[in-house]
Motif scaffolding. Structure first.
Motif, PDB file in Angstrom:
ATOM      1  N   ILE A  30       0.840  -1.188   0.000  1.00 21.90           N
ATOM      2  CA  ILE A  30       0.000   0.000   0.000  1.00 21.90           C
ATOM      3  C   ILE A  30       0.876   1.238   0.000  1.00 21.90           C
ATOM      4  N   GLY A  31       0.436   2.236  -0.762  1.00 26.02           N
ATOM      5  CA  GLY A  31       1.116   3.532  -0.729  1.00 26.02           C
ATOM      6  C   GLY A  31       2.513   3.492  -1.305  1.00 26.02           C
ATOM      7  N   PHE A  32       2.727   2.719  -2.375  1.00 27.43           N
ATOM      8  CA  PHE A  32       4.071   2.715  -2.958  1.00 27.43           C
ATOM      9  C   PHE A  32       4.328   4.036  -3.661  1.00 27.43           C
ATOM     10  N   GLU A  33       5.580   4.348  -3.782  1.00 31.46           N
ATOM     11  CA  GLU A  33       5.973   5.660  -4.306  1.00 31.46           C
ATOM     12  C   GLU A  33       6.373   5.525  -5.762  1.00 31.46           C
ATOM     13  N   THR A 210      -4.819  -3.194  -2.666  1.00 29.25           N
ATOM     14  CA  THR A 210      -3.413  -3.500  -2.945  1.00 29.25           C
ATOM     15  C   THR A 210      -2.708  -2.341  -3.641  1.00 29.25           C
ATOM     16  N   GLY A 211      -3.462  -1.335  -4.056  1.00 31.89           N
ATOM     17  CA  GLY A 211      -2.891  -0.213  -4.795  1.00 31.89           C
ATOM     18  C   GLY A 211      -3.133  -0.290  -6.279  1.00 31.89           C
ATOM     19  N   TYR A 212      -3.792  -1.350  -6.715  1.00 31.73           N
ATOM     20  CA  TYR A 212      -4.079  -1.510  -8.144  1.00 31.73           C
ATOM     21  C   TYR A 212      -5.083  -0.458  -8.609  1.00 31.73           C
ATOM     22  N   LYS A 213      -4.813   0.111  -9.787  1.00 34.35           N
ATOM     23  CA  LYS A 213      -5.718   1.080 -10.399  1.00 34.35           C
ATOM     24  C   LYS A 213      -5.799   0.794 -11.892  1.00 34.35           C
ATOM     25  N   GLU A 214      -6.983   0.955 -12.445  1.00 28.80           N
ATOM     26  CA  GLU A 214      -7.186   0.683 -13.871  1.00 28.80           C
ATOM     27  C   GLU A 214      -8.196   1.641 -14.460  1.00 28.80           C
ATOM     28  N   ASN A 236      -3.222   0.406 -16.581  1.00 32.58           N
ATOM     29  CA  ASN A 236      -3.313   0.068 -15.165  1.00 32.58           C
ATOM     30  C   ASN A 236      -1.995   0.350 -14.465  1.00 32.58           C
ATOM     31  N   LEU A 237      -2.094   0.569 -13.170  1.00 34.76           N
ATOM     32  CA  LEU A 237      -0.950   0.799 -12.294  1.00 34.76           C
ATOM     33  C   LEU A 237      -0.962  -0.263 -11.212  1.00 34.76           C
ATOM     34  N   HIS A 238       0.162  -0.911 -10.999  1.00 33.53           N
ATOM     35  CA  HIS A 238       0.266  -1.870  -9.903  1.00 33.53           C
ATOM     36  C   HIS A 238       1.729  -1.973  -9.492  1.00 33.53           C
ATOM     37  N   GLN A 239       1.976  -2.689  -8.450  1.00 33.41           N
ATOM     38  CA  GLN A 239       3.340  -2.914  -7.995  1.00 33.41           C
ATOM     39  C   GLN A 239       3.722  -4.355  -8.319  1.00 33.41           C
ATOM     40  N   LEU A 245       8.591  -3.051  -7.753  1.00 36.53           N
ATOM     41  CA  LEU A 245       8.624  -1.753  -8.405  1.00 36.53           C
ATOM     42  C   LEU A 245       7.249  -1.394  -8.935  1.00 36.53           C
ATOM     43  N   ALA A 246       6.943  -0.100  -8.936  1.00 33.70           N
ATOM     44  CA  ALA A 246       5.708   0.369  -9.549  1.00 33.70           C
ATOM     45  C   ALA A 246       5.772   0.124 -11.051  1.00 33.70           C
ATOM     46  N   ARG A 247       4.651  -0.298 -11.621  1.00 33.89           N
ATOM     47  CA  ARG A 247       4.598  -0.601 -13.053  1.00 33.89           C
ATOM     48  C   ARG A 247       3.304  -0.050 -13.629  1.00 33.89           C
ATOM     49  N   ILE A 248       3.407   0.505 -14.824  1.00 39.46           N
ATOM     50  CA  ILE A 248       2.241   0.963 -15.581  1.00 39.46           C
ATOM     51  C   ILE A 248       2.196   0.181 -16.885  1.00 39.46           C
ATOM     52  N   GLU A 249       1.035  -0.354 -17.211  1.00 39.05           N
ATOM     53  CA  GLU A 249       0.847  -1.112 -18.441  1.00 39.05           C
ATOM     54  C   GLU A 249      -0.311  -0.511 -19.220  1.00 39.05           C
ATOM     55  N   ARG A 250      -0.139  -0.429 -20.532  1.00 39.08           N
ATOM     56  CA  ARG A 250      -1.193   0.086 -21.401  1.00 39.08           C
ATOM     57  C   ARG A 250      -1.394  -0.888 -22.557  1.00 39.08           C
ATOM     58  N   SER A 251      -2.613  -1.005 -23.026  1.00 39.62           N
ATOM     59  CA  SER A 251      -2.888  -1.910 -24.141  1.00 39.62           C
ATOM     60  C   SER A 251      -4.079  -1.393 -24.937  1.00 39.62           C
TER      61      SER A 251
END
Length: 444
Positions: A30-33, A210-214, A236-239, A245-251
């Motif tokens: 939670i709350g990753f930077e 969990t911090g997941y966002k989409e 989406n954004l997740h760790q 590590l924070a990761r952003i995925e686009r499709s």
């Protein structure tokens, strides 16, 4: 590099399925930077020569003669030119055709005239403004601001009739689940007064503890002529559960099909980024225009520490049996690497022509070039030449974070005191994706 047809059926099908979030619910803290470091660099290894990327062959443009499949042009040959020097973007292969035929440039007439899908309507009052045109080819993955996603806070539904007799409907809601899961959504649809054309569009945002966002969109439509289309987009954004590590995925997936001729196309695009510079990008494309079909796959992988892998595979065929294509890959790290590729052509009678080539870059201004063709050509030389390649993607972590403000601003459900997210890291790291090339794909 592996870019064979082993995943073609799954990747290039025209079935419209349910939009699903990538990878389920990722486990993360939670709350990753989000760490944003915007840096780019290219690697240039100086040599005696002045050219950046030279052709592997003695001539820079490779002609391929083939017989036309049409009766009108059966008395003359058609020449394909594969130019290995010119480049309009990071990929270093551009294919020129005379006359213009498949790969990246050919478009079906029904796609080049989007307005004929159905007339644009302007609903009265608070009716939804539909983007009632089909998607465009070779446009990649749009940024979130291009979609204009605006979810309605209140649940409910409404409908109306426009001045031209067309009708529309809109509903909004919220779905809740375990682990703080929440999905806010808005669905819209409309149809012409005679029901000959219709459109549908759905917006959504998802989050959990969990911090997941989409953020996502799905849209479809058809017109009176029978033309139809479908498109979906999400980010989406997740760790990442293994690198932390924070990761952003686009499709994005897009397809359109003509109702008046044997023509249509499909594209699947994806991009993945993490906070340390690891980046993966790729696309699968397919198209058909009457008797001709064409395919394209490409991928890029940056490990964030200077290692780069890029590859492309394109091929086309006609119903008469003529086939042709081009493929290449490059691998580099710390100024040392290689490039290799093949251009090929098969006649309706099964006669095959091909030319293979390769380059070894030693990082000291020396480049070993070699190759051969089925017509007896061959070369094997070492030249003084400058080495150039992109060590980092032109669009990376800092760029995608800057373009994802709406995604990052999604507010999850409030977590009660003493309640913690359910985190399951699994027993082993996920296997590498099938699209990761290790060697050149087999010739068609």
């Amino acid at each position: 590099m592996v870019a064979s047809s082993r995943a073609l059926a799954g990747q290039l099908n025209f079935k419209v399925g349910t939009v699903r979030r990538l990878g389920g619910y990722p486990s993360c803290n939670i709350g990753f930077e989000l760490e944003v470091k915007k840096r780019r660099r290219s690697v240039r290894v100086e040599g005696v020569g002045a050219s950046r990327i030279s052709c592997c062959c003695s001539d820079s443009v490779i002609p391929i003669r083939r017989s036309s499949g049409s009766d009108k042009s059966s008395d003359k040959g058609e020449e394909w030119r594969f130019d290995l020097k010119k480049s309009s973007h990071t990929h270093r292969v551009r294919i020129h055709a005379s006359p213009a035929l498949p790969f990246a440039s050919t478009q079906s007439p029904f796609v080049s005239k989007p307005d004929k899908f159905y007339p644009r309507c302007t609903p009265r009052n608070s009716g939804p403004q539909s983007r009632d045109t089909p998607p465009k080819r070779d446009t990649g993955i749009a940024n979130e601001k291009d979609w204009g996603i605006s979810l309605i806070n209140e649940n409910g539904n409404e409908s109306g009739t426009n001045e031209d007799g067309s009708t529309w409907y809109r509903e909004s809601g919220e779905d809740l689940g375990e682990n703080g899961y929440r999905c806010r959504w808005t669905r819209m649809s409309g149809q012409s007064y005679d029901v000959s054309s219709e459109w549908k569009e759905t917006w959504w945002e998802k989050s959990d503890w969990t911090g997941y966002k989409e953020l996502g969109v799905e849209k479809s439509g058809k017109n009176a002529e029978g033309d139809s289309w479908w498109e979906t987009w999400q980010e989406n954004l997740h760790q990442d559960e293994w690198s932390n590590l924070a990761r952003i995925e686009r499709s994005a997936q897009k397809q359109a099909k003509s109702g008046t001729e044997n023509a249509g196309w499909y594209e699947k695009w994806w991009e993945k980024y993490d906070a340390k510079g690891w980046t993966e990008k790729g696309a699968h494309k397919y198209g058909r225009l009457n008797e001709q079909s064409w395919w394209e796959k490409w991928g890029e992988h940056y490990d964030g520490r200077g290692s780069v892998l890029k590859w492309t595979d394109k091929w086309a065929e006609t119903e008469l049996g003529t086939k042709w294509g081009d493929k290449w890959e490059e691998k580099f790290f710390a100024g040392i690497g290689s490039r290799q590729g093949e251009t090929w052509h098969v006649s309706p009678g099964g006669e095959r022509w091909s030319r293979t080539w390769g380059e070894e870059h030693f990082g000291n201004g020396k480049v070993h070039k070699y190759g051969k063709s089925t017509t007896g050509e061959s070369w094997d030389i070492v030249v003084d030449e400058e080495t150039y390649y992109e060590a980092e993607p032109h669009y990376g972590w800092a760029d995608v974070v800057g373009d994802s403000s709406q995604l990052l601003s999604i507010n999850p459900r409030e977590r009660p005191p003493g309640v913690f997210p359910n985190i399951d890291f699994g027993s082993s790291p996920p296997p590498p994706p099938d699209d990761s090339p290790e060697e050149l794909p087999p010739s068609q």
